[in-house]
Motif scaffolding. Sequence first.
Motif, mmCIF file in Angstrom:
data_model
loop_
_atom_site.group_PDB
_atom_site.id
_atom_site.type_symbol
_atom_site.label_atom_id
_atom_site.label_comp_id
_atom_site.label_asym_id
_atom_site.label_seq_id
_atom_site.Cartn_x
_atom_site.Cartn_y
_atom_site.Cartn_z
ATOM 1 N N MET A 1 11.282 -19.328 -62.818
ATOM 2 C CA MET A 1 11.133 -18.068 -63.982
ATOM 3 C C MET A 1 12.229 -17.297 -64.104
ATOM 4 O O MET A 1 12.806 -16.721 -62.851
ATOM 5 N N GLU A 5 10.757 -12.605 -67.528
ATOM 6 C CA GLU A 5 9.433 -13.180 -67.359
ATOM 7 C C GLU A 5 8.841 -12.473 -66.064
ATOM 8 O O GLU A 5 7.752 -11.718 -66.173
ATOM 9 N N TRP A 6 9.410 -12.113 -65.098
ATOM 10 C CA TRP A 6 9.050 -11.306 -63.872
ATOM 11 C C TRP A 6 8.929 -9.908 -64.299
ATOM 12 O O TRP A 6 8.101 -9.426 -63.992
ATOM 13 N N LEU A 10 5.479 -7.951 -64.147
ATOM 14 C CA LEU A 10 5.323 -6.849 -63.367
ATOM 15 C C LEU A 10 4.905 -5.490 -64.100
ATOM 16 O O LEU A 10 4.138 -4.457 -63.740
#
Length: 99
Positions: A1, A5-6, A10
């Motif tokens: 990823m 995307e992270w 989050l």
Amino acid sequence: MTFNEWGLILTLAALAFGIRVLGLVAGNQVQQSRFAPLLGHLPGLIVISLVATSLANQPPQTWVAAAIALGIAALTNNVIWTMVAGVAAYAVLSHAALL
């Protein structure tokens, strides 16, 4: 990823947690306010507002069926009998209107 995307995951997690914390804080503030006694009446008020808006543009037989259902509710204090009476009254009145 990817990093984006992270970051999105989050950010959404932090926002979801923040919404829950805000709801908890706001709920505590409302319970401690001068409006706290009204909270017990809120479910009934919501139901009445939903019924009133549903009846707003309905034909007369719907209003009569609703009045019959209200009478049954006042007499029996039973949800099932109220629904049965309201549906039966509406069916009879609608059928009579078609004749």
